[in-house]
Design a protein around this motif. Sequence first.
Motif, PDB file in Angstrom:
ATOM      1  N   GLY A 194       0.806  -1.216   0.000  1.00 36.66           N
ATOM      2  CA  GLY A 194       0.000   0.000   0.000  1.00 36.66           C
ATOM      3  C   GLY A 194       0.839   1.266   0.000  1.00 36.66           C
ATOM      4  O   GLY A 194       0.542   2.219  -0.725  1.00 36.66           O
ATOM      5  N   MET A 195       1.900   1.305   0.824  1.00 31.98           N
ATOM      6  CA  MET A 195       2.740   2.508   0.873  1.00 31.98           C
ATOM      7  C   MET A 195       3.481   2.712  -0.445  1.00 31.98           C
ATOM      8  O   MET A 195       3.730   3.861  -0.861  1.00 31.98           O
ATOM      9  CB  MET A 195       3.717   2.418   2.034  1.00 31.98           C
ATOM     10  N   SER A 196       3.815   1.622  -1.121  1.00 36.26           N
ATOM     11  CA  SER A 196       4.472   1.743  -2.427  1.00 36.26           C
ATOM     12  C   SER A 196       3.537   2.363  -3.453  1.00 36.26           C
ATOM     13  O   SER A 196       3.952   3.193  -4.282  1.00 36.26           O
ATOM     14  CB  SER A 196       4.944   0.367  -2.901  1.00 36.26           C
ATOM     15  N   LEU A 197       2.265   1.989  -3.407  1.00 35.16           N
ATOM     16  CA  LEU A 197       1.294   2.598  -4.324  1.00 35.16           C
ATOM     17  C   LEU A 197       1.090   4.074  -4.004  1.00 35.16           C
ATOM     18  O   LEU A 197       0.886   4.887  -4.908  1.00 35.16           O
ATOM     19  CB  LEU A 197      -0.033   1.846  -4.244  1.00 35.16           C
ATOM     20  N   ALA A 198       1.180   4.438  -2.718  1.00 35.15           N
ATOM     21  CA  ALA A 198       1.105   5.863  -2.371  1.00 35.15           C
ATOM     22  C   ALA A 198       2.272   6.620  -2.986  1.00 35.15           C
ATOM     23  O   ALA A 198       2.109   7.750  -3.481  1.00 35.15           O
ATOM     24  CB  ALA A 198       1.105   6.030  -0.848  1.00 35.15           C
ATOM     25  N   GLY A 199       3.457   6.029  -2.967  1.00 33.66           N
ATOM     26  CA  GLY A 199       4.619   6.656  -3.590  1.00 33.66           C
ATOM     27  C   GLY A 199       4.463   6.793  -5.088  1.00 33.66           C
ATOM     28  O   GLY A 199       4.863   7.806  -5.692  1.00 33.66           O
ATOM     29  N   LEU A 200       3.869   5.784  -5.717  1.00 35.10           N
ATOM     30  CA  LEU A 200       3.629   5.858  -7.164  1.00 35.10           C
ATOM     31  C   LEU A 200       2.588   6.932  -7.482  1.00 35.10           C
ATOM     32  O   LEU A 200       2.708   7.639  -8.494  1.00 35.10           O
ATOM     33  CB  LEU A 200       3.163   4.501  -7.683  1.00 35.10           C
ATOM     34  N   ALA A 201       1.583   7.057  -6.620  1.00 39.42           N
ATOM     35  CA  ALA A 201       0.583   8.111  -6.835  1.00 39.42           C
ATOM     36  C   ALA A 201       1.228   9.485  -6.727  1.00 39.42           C
ATOM     37  O   ALA A 201       0.892  10.412  -7.483  1.00 39.42           O
ATOM     38  CB  ALA A 201      -0.542   7.964  -5.815  1.00 39.42           C
ATOM     39  N   LEU A 202       2.156   9.640  -5.785  1.00 42.47           N
ATOM     40  CA  LEU A 202       2.887  10.904  -5.644  1.00 42.47           C
ATOM     41  C   LEU A 202       3.667  11.214  -6.914  1.00 42.47           C
ATOM     42  O   LEU A 202       3.632  12.352  -7.422  1.00 42.47           O
ATOM     43  CB  LEU A 202       3.827  10.816  -4.448  1.00 42.47           C
ATOM     44  N   ALA A 203       4.359  10.227  -7.444  1.00 39.01           N
ATOM     45  CA  ALA A 203       5.143  10.437  -8.662  1.00 39.01           C
ATOM     46  C   ALA A 203       4.240  10.822  -9.836  1.00 39.01           C
ATOM     47  O   ALA A 203       4.548  11.741 -10.609  1.00 39.01           O
ATOM     48  CB  ALA A 203       5.937   9.174  -8.988  1.00 39.01           C
ATOM     49  N   ARG A 204       3.120  10.114  -9.963  1.00 35.97           N
ATOM     50  CA  ARG A 204       2.206  10.392 -11.070  1.00 35.97           C
ATOM     51  C   ARG A 204       1.637  11.811 -10.971  1.00 35.97           C
ATOM     52  O   ARG A 204       1.533  12.529 -11.973  1.00 35.97           O
ATOM     53  CB  ARG A 204       1.069   9.360 -11.026  1.00 35.97           C
ATOM     54  N   ALA A 205       1.311  12.232  -9.752  1.00 32.65           N
ATOM     55  CA  ALA A 205       0.676  13.545  -9.575  1.00 32.65           C
ATOM     56  C   ALA A 205       1.640  14.697  -9.779  1.00 32.65           C
ATOM     57  O   ALA A 205       1.245  15.774 -10.243  1.00 32.65           O
ATOM     58  CB  ALA A 205       0.053  13.626  -8.182  1.00 32.65           C
ATOM     59  N   ASP A 229       9.780  11.286 -10.932  1.00 29.01           N
ATOM     60  CA  ASP A 229       9.877   9.979 -10.303  1.00 29.01           C
ATOM     61  C   ASP A 229       9.883  10.158  -8.789  1.00 29.01           C
ATOM     62  O   ASP A 229      10.229  11.227  -8.264  1.00 29.01           O
ATOM     63  CB  ASP A 229      11.120   9.225 -10.781  1.00 29.01           C
ATOM     64  N   TYR A 230       9.465   9.110  -8.090  1.00 23.18           N
ATOM     65  CA  TYR A 230       9.317   9.187  -6.635  1.00 23.18           C
ATOM     66  C   TYR A 230      10.587   9.674  -5.962  1.00 23.18           C
ATOM     67  O   TYR A 230      10.555  10.576  -5.104  1.00 23.18           O
ATOM     68  CB  TYR A 230       8.915   7.817  -6.088  1.00 23.18           C
ATOM     69  N   GLU A 231      11.732   9.098  -6.323  1.00 19.92           N
ATOM     70  CA  GLU A 231      12.987   9.408  -5.646  1.00 19.92           C
ATOM     71  C   GLU A 231      13.368  10.876  -5.802  1.00 19.92           C
ATOM     72  O   GLU A 231      13.805  11.524  -4.841  1.00 19.92           O
ATOM     73  CB  GLU A 231      14.102   8.509  -6.188  1.00 19.92           C
ATOM     74  N   THR A 232      13.186  11.417  -7.003  1.00 20.29           N
ATOM     75  CA  THR A 232      13.524  12.819  -7.247  1.00 20.29           C
ATOM     76  C   THR A 232      12.562  13.747  -6.502  1.00 20.29           C
ATOM     77  O   THR A 232      12.986  14.739  -5.886  1.00 20.29           O
ATOM     78  CB  THR A 232      13.500  13.128  -8.752  1.00 20.29           C
ATOM     79  N   GLN A 233      11.275  13.450  -6.572  1.00 15.38           N
ATOM     80  CA  GLN A 233      10.289  14.311  -5.915  1.00 15.38           C
ATOM     81  C   GLN A 233      10.551  14.393  -4.414  1.00 15.38           C
ATOM     82  O   GLN A 233      10.571  15.482  -3.827  1.00 15.38           O
ATOM     83  CB  GLN A 233       8.873  13.764  -6.164  1.00 15.38           C
ATOM     84  N   VAL A 234      10.768  13.254  -3.768  1.00 17.53           N
ATOM     85  CA  VAL A 234      10.975  13.254  -2.318  1.00 17.53           C
ATOM     86  C   VAL A 234      12.282  13.965  -1.959  1.00 17.53           C
ATOM     87  O   VAL A 234      12.342  14.735  -0.986  1.00 17.53           O
ATOM     88  CB  VAL A 234      10.970  11.815  -1.779  1.00 17.53           C
ATOM     89  N   THR A 235      13.321  13.733  -2.734  1.00 20.63           N
ATOM     90  CA  THR A 235      14.616  14.351  -2.448  1.00 20.63           C
ATOM     91  C   THR A 235      14.539  15.866  -2.563  1.00 20.63           C
ATOM     92  O   THR A 235      15.012  16.601  -1.680  1.00 20.63           O
ATOM     93  CB  THR A 235      15.697  13.806  -3.397  1.00 20.63           C
ATOM     94  N   GLU A 236      13.937  16.354  -3.651  1.00 19.39           N
ATOM     95  CA  GLU A 236      13.948  17.791  -3.915  1.00 19.39           C
ATOM     96  C   GLU A 236      12.914  18.554  -3.094  1.00 19.39           C
ATOM     97  O   GLU A 236      13.138  19.718  -2.731  1.00 19.39           O
ATOM     98  CB  GLU A 236      13.729  18.039  -5.409  1.00 19.39           C
ATOM     99  N   SER A 237      11.787  17.916  -2.773  1.00 23.02           N
ATOM    100  CA  SER A 237      10.749  18.645  -2.035  1.00 23.02           C
ATOM    101  C   SER A 237      10.918  18.525  -0.539  1.00 23.02           C
ATOM    102  O   SER A 237      10.446  19.385   0.216  1.00 23.02           O
ATOM    103  CB  SER A 237       9.357  18.131  -2.429  1.00 23.02           C
ATOM    104  N   LEU A 238      11.603  17.468  -0.065  1.00 23.39           N
ATOM    105  CA  LEU A 238      11.630  17.210   1.370  1.00 23.39           C
ATOM    106  C   LEU A 238      13.026  16.976   1.928  1.00 23.39           C
ATOM    107  O   LEU A 238      13.458  17.673   2.855  1.00 23.39           O
ATOM    108  CB  LEU A 238      10.737  15.998   1.688  1.00 23.39           C
ATOM    109  N   LEU A 239      13.759  16.018   1.385  1.00 26.10           N
ATOM    110  CA  LEU A 239      15.025  15.626   2.020  1.00 26.10           C
ATOM    111  C   LEU A 239      16.018  16.779   2.075  1.00 26.10           C
ATOM    112  O   LEU A 239      16.531  17.121   3.156  1.00 26.10           O
ATOM    113  CB  LEU A 239      15.638  14.428   1.284  1.00 26.10           C
ATOM    114  N   ARG A 240      16.336  17.368   0.935  1.00 25.65           N
ATOM    115  CA  ARG A 240      17.346  18.423   0.939  1.00 25.65           C
ATOM    116  C   ARG A 240      16.868  19.683   1.658  1.00 25.65           C
ATOM    117  O   ARG A 240      17.620  20.258   2.461  1.00 25.65           O
ATOM    118  CB  ARG A 240      17.785  18.744  -0.502  1.00 25.65           C
ATOM    119  N   PRO A 241      15.632  20.161   1.432  1.00 31.15           N
ATOM    120  CA  PRO A 241      15.193  21.342   2.187  1.00 31.15           C
ATOM    121  C   PRO A 241      15.165  21.110   3.697  1.00 31.15           C
ATOM    122  O   PRO A 241      15.341  22.064   4.468  1.00 31.15           O
ATOM    123  CB  PRO A 241      13.779  21.602   1.642  1.00 31.15           C
TER     124      PRO A 241
END
Length: 615
Positions: free
Chosen positions: A196-207, A211-223
Amino acid sequence: MGLQLIASGCDATQGRARQRDAETETETRGAASPARYRATQEVVNDHALEFMRAEGNKEIVGMSLALVDEDEVAWATGWGQADVDAKLRASPRTVYDVGSVTKVITVAAVLQAVEAGSLRLDAPLSELLPELHLDAGAEAEITLEDLLTHQSGLPSDWFFHSLSTDPPPFPELVQEIQGVPLAAPPRTRTLYSNLGMSLAGLALARATGHDYETQVTESLLRPAGMRTAHFVGGPEPQAVRLPSYEGPRGAGGLAGIERAAAYRHGEARTNPQFRLSPAGGMRASVLDLAAFARLVLGRGRVDGRTLLSPESVDAMLSPHNLELPLDLGHSFGYAWFLDRHEFDWLGSVASHGGRTFYHHAVLIILPEHGLAVAVAANSLGAGEAVETLAAEALLMAVYEKHGLESPGGAPPPEPDAPTKKRVRAFLRAHGGDYATSIGLSTITEKDGAPWSRSRVGHNELQLLPADDTVNSSGLDAAVIESMPGAVLRFLERDERALMAIERDGRLHRAAVRLDAPAKIPEAWRARAGRWEQLRQPGEVSTIREPTIEVSGGRLRLSFLGLLEEPPLPVVLVLEPIDDRTARIAGLARGQGSLIEVRGEGERERIWWSGRELGR
């Protein structure tokens, strides 16, 4: 544990200067005074070194810890070696595979997208991933919020290349799970799900169009200041090294971080990659996790940046399962576990642990006290040490910061030895088979007393039916000598007979009673015997010796779980639906899922959530 820890910790620090071990790297950031949390450092350091000296199954090569107080890292340290061959000490900057701790990161990134209007919590899977078609059209019933709260009813795991040295891209998961049936109806109970959590990550990428890894890194991890946190295949980490690092200067990316190797019994191993990135694929240091803890404690704000609204942080840390009767006293937020018995007296708590094959990690936050701790280790047998040190560090820190000690409470009264009449009545009421979170347990009679007998860890526990001091009837409660302060309760919820553990008035579901065995089809009886996992190239198995057997009138699947040290014997009860389908009995993680038979004759295979077994 709290009183004993605090008492021993304070005694140990009287009149003693802090000793610095030769294999310990320590770093303190922010405005924290070196004298702050002196007792915490003393006690935790001593206990960590005791763990580091363990041998055999519990041997630990390297471990790291970071303690957070409000908006600063009050103490950060490491013990042992991150990489023996590279002569790299474990430090606060050592990067580990943090496994399922990733889920709280995924949730935060999803909530960022919700705030931006890219996602809606009430959006169904059929809208988020329109190409996904589950059994019985379940994709139309499951919402994004269900994925975040583990209430989707999706199977807990998808084993195809889940740990692998060469996994296929995780977005291919959508095609792999076409037609998969649910393990439970949506929103009927909390059923932890990597899927289920993997599908949430895919939904994030689609929206978001990334890709999931880039979105999370740039919007959350580095800031958020998580400089070395990263995913395989995603943006590279920023170079951060302690002076102990002996590699080339000026190196960046993966070459510029202090990466932990993996160990079993002190010997180096290849740590396979966790394929489902949103559920467990992040690599991070305890300082990275500390940065995220500071964001949570700051209610979405860290280092002058607002990355989440206070309302989103509150939603993450609020229980979303209070109306689910089968969950009893367990509290779950968006991914976060919101109850740990050792912290119940301290108010709210949020935690999540994680592991891959060899690495372990945990992050625990006490929001009302402004404290958090992250611990990680690089050895298969380190799970107990990681959890214990995290709890000890927080309990000691609460004492030093606020002067609070665990109230402890009076010890529970010792029940009288039950009479033969009471034992017989208790067994009539509660004897039988139960599905626990890790396998089959049977309450039966042995030597004139009731026992809970299980192959899980080869356990046998004597039950003492409670007398009137614990329960007016004595028949719906029992105590176990090896669990001081806990009472075993038997109760009904949603027409299911449950066994629960009660501590300090809070119930935690331990097992569900199984119905009487039904007739086992001959087709399933014919499959009794040893099977083997048919692995794809690069796949790493987490089980050994899978065996189908008929015992006590039940169809059972047993195996050795290799993620524990020593390997853990597990027995699952299978409830046949027809000649080619059976359901794993129980309410816990991994249970409720279907096992299917595919193929005929010598080519017959057992298919189990992406895991294939053959003769």
